[in-house]
Write an enzyme that holds these catalytic residues in place. Structure first.
Site, short mmCIF file in Angstrom:
data_model
loop_
_atom_site.label_atom_id
_atom_site.label_comp_id
_atom_site.label_asym_id
_atom_site.label_seq_id
_atom_site.Cartn_x
_atom_site.Cartn_y
_atom_site.Cartn_z
N CYS A 121 -8.94 1.94 6.47
CA CYS A 121 -8.30 1.15 5.42
C CYS A 121 -9.34 0.55 4.47
CB CYS A 121 -7.39 0.11 6.06
SG CYS A 121 -6.12 -0.47 4.93
N HIS A 167 -4.61 2.52 10.50
CA HIS A 167 -5.34 1.73 11.50
C HIS A 167 -5.06 2.20 12.94
CE1 HIS A 167 -6.44 -1.74 8.88
NE2 HIS A 167 -5.36 -1.41 8.23
N GLU A 207 -6.74 1.62 15.46
CA GLU A 207 -7.17 0.56 16.40
C GLU A 207 -6.04 -0.40 16.73
OE1 GLU A 207 -7.84 0.74 13.26
OE2 GLU A 207 -7.80 -1.24 12.35
N1 GLN Z 1 -5.82 -3.40 0.48
C1 GLN Z 1 -6.98 -3.81 1.23
C2 GLN Z 1 -8.23 -3.68 0.38
O1 GLN Z 1 -8.19 -3.42 -0.76
C3 GLN Z 1 -7.14 -3.02 2.50
C4 GLN Z 1 -6.08 -3.41 3.48
C5 GLN Z 1 -6.46 -3.15 4.91
O2 GLN Z 1 -7.62 -2.92 5.26
N2 GLN Z 1 -5.49 -3.26 5.79
O3 GLN Z 1 -9.30 -3.87 0.90
#
Ligand code: GLN
Length: 196
Positions: free
Chosen positions: A81, A175, A177
């Site tokens: 992410c 994710h 994890e």
């Molecule tokens: N939208 C977030 C960002 O720009 C990422 C979100 C996440 O890691 N769950 O960093």
């Protein structure tokens, strides 16, 4: 190498969940906050969280250049992410002052799947992972707009690229994890073993 030592970049985000998932996937895992700690690990996970915050803290902790150097030298790295955003060579819509580490020839769009309350779960088929789809947890997730010739798309959801691999770098916009399924972490642990 039988049991690799894998760091989790511990500036912000869901560090603890990655430490647990890596341990379950037969690695020794520890948090990394300082350049000296980075120098000791065989591979690194960059967790989810908020990519602008992670980038600013990495700068503040003097980690930006050491991280770029180790990634360029081939250290295996896995970003989830916000971590995927950190590994992108280019962000379509960066916040001001937001820098990435780079490492994967891809262009990402932040928050592409919507806001926090549009977070969702979906079954995602990942190339290189046997045993059926993984449960993808998407939280304000980015997607990958496009990849360059060296990057390999390993998963898509709804026609959008959500996992990419390039050499020793792996990135997912979801994710793993946060689920009890450690197959993606096991794939990364294998990448670390293979690179040793
Ligand atoms: N939208 C977030 C960002 O720009 C990422 C979100 C996440 O890691 N769950 O960093």
């Amino acid at each position: 190498m039988t049991t690799p030592l894998i760091g989790v970049l511990a500036l912000q985000g869901d560090v603890r969940e990655h430490l647990i998932a890596l341990a379950a996937a037969d690695a020794v895992a520890r948090p990394v906050r300082r350049p000296e700690e980075l120098a000791e690990v065989d591979g690194l996970v960059i967790p989810g969280g908020e990519s602008t915050t992670i980038s600013k803290l990495a700068e503040l902790f003097g980690l930006m250049e050491p991280l770029r150097e180790r990634i360029a030298a081939g250290m295996p790295v896995y970003g989830t992410c916000a971590g995927l955003i950190m590994l992108a060579d280019k962000i379509l819509d960066p916040r001001s002052g937001q820098e990435t580490l780079g490492g994967i020839d891809m262009i990402v769009r932040r928050n592409a799947f919507g806001r926090q309350n549009e977070s969702f779960e979906a079954a995602v088929e990942v190339a290189g992972i046997d045993g059926g789809p993984v449960e993808g947890v998407f939280i304000r997730a980015p997607w990958v707009e496009s990849v360059g010739a060296r990057a390999e798309v390993v998963a898509e959801h709804d026609g959008h690229i959500v996992a990419v691999r390039q050499d020793n770098a792996l990135a997912t916009s979801f994710h793993p994890e946060l689920t009890g399924d450690h197959r993606v972490h096991a794939l990364f642990v294998d990448m670390v073993r293979a690179a040793a």
